[in-house]
Write a protein that holds these residues in place. Structure first.
Motif, PDB file in Angstrom:
ATOM      1  N   GLU A  76     -31.191  34.210  10.451  1.00 56.46           N
ATOM      2  CA  GLU A  76     -30.272  33.842   9.464  1.00 56.46           C
ATOM      3  C   GLU A  76     -30.005  33.266   8.423  1.00 56.46           C
ATOM      4  N   LYS A  79     -31.709  34.794   6.011  1.00 61.74           N
ATOM      5  CA  LYS A  79     -31.401  35.573   5.414  1.00 61.74           C
ATOM      6  C   LYS A  79     -30.396  35.248   4.071  1.00 61.74           C
ATOM      7  N   ASN A  85     -33.510  41.607  -0.233  1.00 58.51           N
ATOM      8  CA  ASN A  85     -33.193  42.399   1.054  1.00 58.51           C
ATOM      9  C   ASN A  85     -34.634  42.750   1.345  1.00 58.51           C
ATOM     10  N   CYS A  88     -37.529  40.261   2.028  1.00 60.27           N
ATOM     11  CA  CYS A  88     -36.034  39.622   3.764  1.00 60.27           C
ATOM     12  C   CYS A  88     -37.156  40.311   4.520  1.00 60.27           C
ATOM     13  N   GLU A  89     -36.755  41.820   4.541  1.00 55.39           N
ATOM     14  CA  GLU A  89     -37.037  42.369   5.844  1.00 55.39           C
ATOM     15  C   GLU A  89     -38.374  41.891   6.560  1.00 55.39           C
ATOM     16  N   ILE A  99     -34.409  41.319  12.479  1.00 55.66           N
ATOM     17  CA  ILE A  99     -33.523  41.348  11.506  1.00 55.66           C
ATOM     18  C   ILE A  99     -31.781  41.986  12.216  1.00 55.66           C
ATOM     19  N   SER A 101     -27.879  43.305  11.971  1.00 52.98           N
ATOM     20  CA  SER A 101     -27.308  43.399  11.055  1.00 52.98           C
ATOM     21  C   SER A 101     -25.645  43.635  11.691  1.00 52.98           C
TER      22      SER A 101
END
Length: 123
Positions: A76, A79, A85, A88-89, A99, A101
């Motif tokens: 978290e 992120k 993104n 990040c993933e 991750i 969502s």
């Protein structure tokens, strides 16, 4: 096929990678890329890497620190500070995290029976 890839994903030359990681010597830059497992692609005399691969390796250094400091919340936290993104993933998956969502829609309940059903199925 390579030309098609160049149009889809942003690439960097060896010199551009050097600017990102604060190195000027081509050999030192190549050694860094190899040590991080980043593939150097060649088309004729032109050498390039995919920008997302370099960004992931740069971010991993910080994320490993977050993982040590905050073993339960590092995903978290990362992120919240990550600017891309996709990077990040990829970093989270590579470092063994998941991750999660959060829902993007809000449920609007009209009456008591809907409220009870909602509570029943969201436990």
């Amino acid at each position: 096929m390579i030309i098609m890839l160049l149009m889809c994903l942003p690439t960097l030359t060896i010199a551009e990678v050097g600017k990102k990681i604060n190195l000027k010597d081509d050999d030192a830059i190549r050694k860094w890329l190899i040590s991080k497992g980043v593939t150097i692609h060649k088309t004729g005399k032109f050498r390039f890497v995919f920008e997302v691969d370099v960004d992931c390796e740069i971010d991993k250094m910080r994320v490993l620190e977050l993982k040590k400091q905050y073993p339960n919340d590092w995903v978290e936290l990362y992120k919240s500070i990550c600017k891309d993104n996709a990077v990040c993933e990829m970093v989270v998956r590579d470092l063994g995290g998941k991750i999660i969502s959060k829902p993007t829609t809000k449920v609007k309940l009209n009456n008591k029976s809907e409220n009870e059903l909602y509570k029943k199925y969201t436990k």
